[in-house]
Design a protein around this motif. Structure first.
Motif, PDB file in Angstrom:
ATOM      1  N   GLY A  18       7.900  37.900 -11.161  1.00 56.19           N
ATOM      2  CA  GLY A  18       6.778  38.582 -10.517  1.00 56.19           C
ATOM      3  C   GLY A  18       5.425  37.950 -10.758  1.00 56.19           C
ATOM      4  O   GLY A  18       4.445  38.312 -10.102  1.00 56.19           O
ATOM      5  N   LEU A  19       5.353  37.012 -11.695  1.00 55.72           N
ATOM      6  CA  LEU A  19       4.077  36.351 -11.974  1.00 55.72           C
ATOM      7  C   LEU A  19       3.774  35.302 -10.905  1.00 55.72           C
ATOM      8  O   LEU A  19       4.669  34.825 -10.209  1.00 55.72           O
ATOM      9  N   SER A  20       2.520  34.944 -10.799  1.00 53.50           N
ATOM     10  CA  SER A  20       2.120  33.897  -9.856  1.00 53.50           C
ATOM     11  C   SER A  20       1.030  33.047 -10.494  1.00 53.50           C
ATOM     12  O   SER A  20       0.334  33.487 -11.419  1.00 53.50           O
ATOM     13  N   SER A  21       0.870  31.833 -10.008  1.00 49.36           N
ATOM     14  CA  SER A  21      -0.165  30.938 -10.529  1.00 49.36           C
ATOM     15  C   SER A  21      -0.413  29.842  -9.509  1.00 49.36           C
ATOM     16  O   SER A  21       0.381  29.637  -8.578  1.00 49.36           O
ATOM     17  N   GLY A  22      -1.516  29.126  -9.697  1.00 45.77           N
ATOM     18  CA  GLY A  22      -1.781  27.968  -8.865  1.00 45.77           C
ATOM     19  C   GLY A  22      -0.958  26.784  -9.334  1.00 45.77           C
ATOM     20  O   GLY A  22      -0.510  26.729 -10.488  1.00 45.77           O
ATOM     21  N   ILE A  23      -0.748  25.841  -8.443  1.00 44.72           N
ATOM     22  CA  ILE A  23       0.010  24.639  -8.799  1.00 44.72           C
ATOM     23  C   ILE A  23      -0.543  23.473  -7.981  1.00 44.72           C
ATOM     24  O   ILE A  23      -0.950  23.649  -6.830  1.00 44.72           O
ATOM     25  N   THR A  24      -0.607  22.298  -8.576  1.00 49.13           N
ATOM     26  CA  THR A  24      -1.060  21.105  -7.881  1.00 49.13           C
ATOM     27  C   THR A  24       0.131  20.191  -7.658  1.00 49.13           C
ATOM     28  O   THR A  24       0.778  19.750  -8.609  1.00 49.13           O
ATOM     29  N   LEU A  25       0.433  19.921  -6.386  1.00 52.82           N
ATOM     30  CA  LEU A  25       1.555  19.060  -6.037  1.00 52.82           C
ATOM     31  C   LEU A  25       1.070  17.632  -5.818  1.00 52.82           C
ATOM     32  O   LEU A  25       0.078  17.403  -5.118  1.00 52.82           O
ATOM     33  N   ILE A  26       1.767  16.696  -6.427  1.00 55.65           N
ATOM     34  CA  ILE A  26       1.466  15.278  -6.253  1.00 55.65           C
ATOM     35  C   ILE A  26       2.672  14.663  -5.564  1.00 55.65           C
ATOM     36  O   ILE A  26       3.768  14.593  -6.129  1.00 55.65           O
ATOM     37  N   VAL A  81       0.851  -1.186   0.000  1.00 56.01           N
ATOM     38  CA  VAL A  81       0.000   0.000   0.000  1.00 56.01           C
ATOM     39  C   VAL A  81       0.890   1.240   0.000  1.00 56.01           C
ATOM     40  O   VAL A  81       1.792   1.364   0.835  1.00 56.01           O
ATOM     41  N   SER A  82       0.632   2.146  -0.944  1.00 58.81           N
ATOM     42  CA  SER A  82       1.429   3.365  -1.049  1.00 58.81           C
ATOM     43  C   SER A  82       0.526   4.590  -0.987  1.00 58.81           C
ATOM     44  O   SER A  82      -0.358   4.752  -1.844  1.00 58.81           O
ATOM     45  N   PRO A  83       0.715   5.453   0.008  1.00 58.76           N
ATOM     46  CA  PRO A  83      -0.099   6.673   0.079  1.00 58.76           C
ATOM     47  C   PRO A  83       0.392   7.720  -0.916  1.00 58.76           C
ATOM     48  O   PRO A  83       1.578   7.760  -1.265  1.00 58.76           O
ATOM     49  N   ILE A  84      -0.517   8.540  -1.395  1.00 58.35           N
ATOM     50  CA  ILE A  84      -0.132   9.708  -2.185  1.00 58.35           C
ATOM     51  C   ILE A  84      -0.844  10.930  -1.612  1.00 58.35           C
ATOM     52  O   ILE A  84      -1.903  10.815  -1.004  1.00 58.35           O
ATOM     53  N   VAL A  85      -0.228  12.066  -1.802  1.00 58.25           N
ATOM     54  CA  VAL A  85      -0.805  13.341  -1.363  1.00 58.25           C
ATOM     55  C   VAL A  85      -0.980  14.221  -2.590  1.00 58.25           C
ATOM     56  O   VAL A  85      -0.041  14.386  -3.389  1.00 58.25           O
ATOM     57  N   ILE A  86      -2.167  14.753  -2.766  1.00 56.73           N
ATOM     58  CA  ILE A  86      -2.452  15.683  -3.864  1.00 56.73           C
ATOM     59  C   ILE A  86      -3.010  16.951  -3.237  1.00 56.73           C
ATOM     60  O   ILE A  86      -4.074  16.934  -2.608  1.00 56.73           O
ATOM     61  N   ALA A  87      -2.282  18.044  -3.369  1.00 54.98           N
ATOM     62  CA  ALA A  87      -2.681  19.289  -2.704  1.00 54.98           C
ATOM     63  C   ALA A  87      -2.308  20.489  -3.560  1.00 54.98           C
ATOM     64  O   ALA A  87      -1.348  20.451  -4.339  1.00 54.98           O
ATOM     65  N   GLY A  88      -3.068  21.539  -3.415  1.00 53.92           N
ATOM     66  CA  GLY A  88      -2.837  22.750  -4.201  1.00 53.92           C
ATOM     67  C   GLY A  88      -2.014  23.776  -3.445  1.00 53.92           C
ATOM     68  O   GLY A  88      -1.980  23.796  -2.212  1.00 53.92           O
ATOM     69  N   GLY A  89      -1.346  24.621  -4.203  1.00 51.88           N
ATOM     70  CA  GLY A  89      -0.556  25.694  -3.616  1.00 51.88           C
ATOM     71  C   GLY A  89      -0.492  26.883  -4.548  1.00 51.88           C
ATOM     72  O   GLY A  89      -0.945  26.821  -5.700  1.00 51.88           O
ATOM     73  N   SER A  90       0.072  27.970  -4.049  1.00 52.43           N
ATOM     74  CA  SER A  90       0.240  29.188  -4.855  1.00 52.43           C
ATOM     75  C   SER A  90       1.716  29.382  -5.152  1.00 52.43           C
ATOM     76  O   SER A  90       2.542  29.436  -4.235  1.00 52.43           O
ATOM     77  N   ALA A  91       2.046  29.446  -6.433  1.00 53.81           N
ATOM     78  CA  ALA A  91       3.447  29.593  -6.851  1.00 53.81           C
ATOM     79  C   ALA A  91       3.737  31.035  -7.260  1.00 53.81           C
ATOM     80  O   ALA A  91       2.926  31.686  -7.913  1.00 53.81           O
ATOM     81  N   LYS A  92       4.903  31.520  -6.838  1.00 54.25           N
ATOM     82  CA  LYS A  92       5.341  32.876  -7.210  1.00 54.25           C
ATOM     83  C   LYS A  92       6.714  32.770  -7.846  1.00 54.25           C
ATOM     84  O   LYS A  92       7.615  32.116  -7.302  1.00 54.25           O
ATOM     85  N   PHE A  93       6.884  33.439  -8.990  1.00 55.28           N
ATOM     86  CA  PHE A  93       8.092  33.271  -9.784  1.00 55.28           C
ATOM     87  C   PHE A  93       8.966  34.526  -9.774  1.00 55.28           C
ATOM     88  O   PHE A  93       8.529  35.616  -9.386  1.00 55.28           O
ATOM     89  N   GLU A  94      10.195  34.371 -10.226  1.00 55.31           N
ATOM     90  CA  GLU A  94      11.169  35.454 -10.171  1.00 55.31           C
ATOM     91  C   GLU A  94      10.776  36.653 -11.025  1.00 55.31           C
ATOM     92  O   GLU A  94      11.192  37.781 -10.759  1.00 55.31           O
TER      93      GLU A  94
END
Length: 374
Positions: free
Chosen positions: A103-111, A88-101
């Motif tokens: 100055g732009l930003s966007s949402g991101i989904t981490l797996i 059995v292997s757990p996985i985590v899927i969660a969202g975050g807010s990314a900010k780039f050098e």
């Protein structure tokens, strides 16, 4: 019959080209809309499709892999004790807010997945390996998400929820549905970056003993562990697509567009072939006068329609293929299954043969003597 039909087609080039254009337009519009629909449904179920070798265990109420509810991590140990379960292997899927050098930003989904095997991702690796995620702050993003991710390149640093990460590798063609770009990292780092509880998981990926059937293991898991749902990956994929389609207007939208493409082709071809038949009514009348039966006339018109359908399908499918290859350069990938290609041709024949019924009806009612009257 075939060569006679070709002569009729060649005799009236403008109307033949008009009918051919109707077929090409219909094939292209139907193929285009079906292709985009395939891409969207693939994106809806991307996580499941690319992890189809596992049994998925989720919260009992979950029907959509894009909307997983957190479940107790201790359930993984319970599942592992079920007869027939191998790992059995757990996985985590969660969202975050990314900010780039820049100055732009966007949402991101981490797996997030567990080392050292990283069951659950990443998949479709393009640059780097799964092991690069073990480096401090490393994540893997998709090559085609460069614009979304502030033009960040391999090796560039940026922030997720105020915490520094860097791009250690790239996938190619990993697409999610309607939400932030997918990225991959270790399960511990995914929790750290998104403040996801260490006592929770998004889902469990279950490997089973090959000596027993998958269905047996699924039944055992649901019998022994409460509050969860065990899914065959194919069923989970289909249920995800069904859930998303029910909650959105996507199916209705694409269905309407495809229907209008069918109607457009039917009307264009029908009117063009009818007009062509009326213009050549003396030729058909002469054929009947020298002994041609209504059956022969029907076959002649149907043969013309079949030739136009075949040539129009080849041209239309060529345009669809060019469209598919063109948007693939932007990361929109899809493939037509064989049954759908056959269906395209069947629809093309239906449009062409159905459209010529108007002409057949008019010509078969013609009396041969009419063409000789002044």
């Amino acid at each position: 019959m075939f060569f006679t039909a070709l002569k009729f087609i060649w005799f009236d080039k403008p109307k033949s080209i008009g009918a051919l254009a109707g077929v090409v337009i219909s094939v292209f519009l139907i193929g285009q809309q079906c292709g985009i629909f395939i891409f969207l449904t693939d994106a809806m179920s991307s996580l499941v499709r690319n992890n189809s070798e596992y049994i998925w265990v989720t919260d009992a109420k979950t029907t959509n892999v894009n909307a997983l509810s957190a479940i107790d991590i201790r359930l993984g140990k319970e599942i592992e004790s079920v007869p027939g379960v191998k790992k059995v292997s757990p996985i985590v899927i969660a969202g975050g807010s990314a900010k780039f050098e820049n100055g732009l930003s966007s949402g991101i989904t981490l797996i997030g997945s567990e080392a050292p095997y990283f069951y659950g991702g990443p998949y479709n690796l393009y640059k780097g390996s799964k092991e690069v995620m073990l480096q401090e702050g490393a994540i893997i993003v998709d090559y085609f998400d460069k614009k979304t991710l502030g033009e960040a390149e391999l090796g560039d640093y940026f922030e997720i929820n105020g915490k520094k990460v860097y791009i250690a590798g790239q996938t190619k063609g990993v697409r999610g549905f309607g939400g932030p770009a997918y990225s991959f990292t270790t399960i511990e780092r995914a929790r750290y970056l998104t403040s996801f509880s260490k006592y929770k998981a998004s889902a469990f990926l279950v490997q089973w003993d090959n000596t027993v059937s998958k269905e047996f293991v699924i039944r055992n898991i649901e019998r022994h562990v409460r509050g969860i749902k065990a899914w065959d990956s194919e069923n989970f994929k289909n249920q995800t697509i069904l859930t998303v389609l029910k909650s959105s207007g996507i199916a209705l939208s694409f269905g309407t567009l495809i229907t209008f493409a069918l109607i457009t082709g039917f009307v264009i071809i029908g009117l063009t072939l009818y007009s062509s038949a009326i213009d050549r009514i003396k030729d058909y009348g002469t054929l009947k006068a020298i002994g041609a039966t209504n059956g022969y006339i029907r076959r002649l018109i149907l043969t013309q329609a079949t030739i136009i359908a075949f040539v129009g399908f080849l041209l239309g499918y060529g345009l669809v293929t060019a469209f598919k290859n063109g948007i693939a350069n932007a990361g929109t990938f899809f493939e037509y299954p064989l049954w759908l290609k056959i269906t395209f041709f069947g629809i093309t024949l239906f449009i062409a043969l159905g459209g010529c019924l108007f002409a057949i009806r008019r010509i078969t009612k013609l009396e041969p003597a009419q063409v000789f009257r002044g």
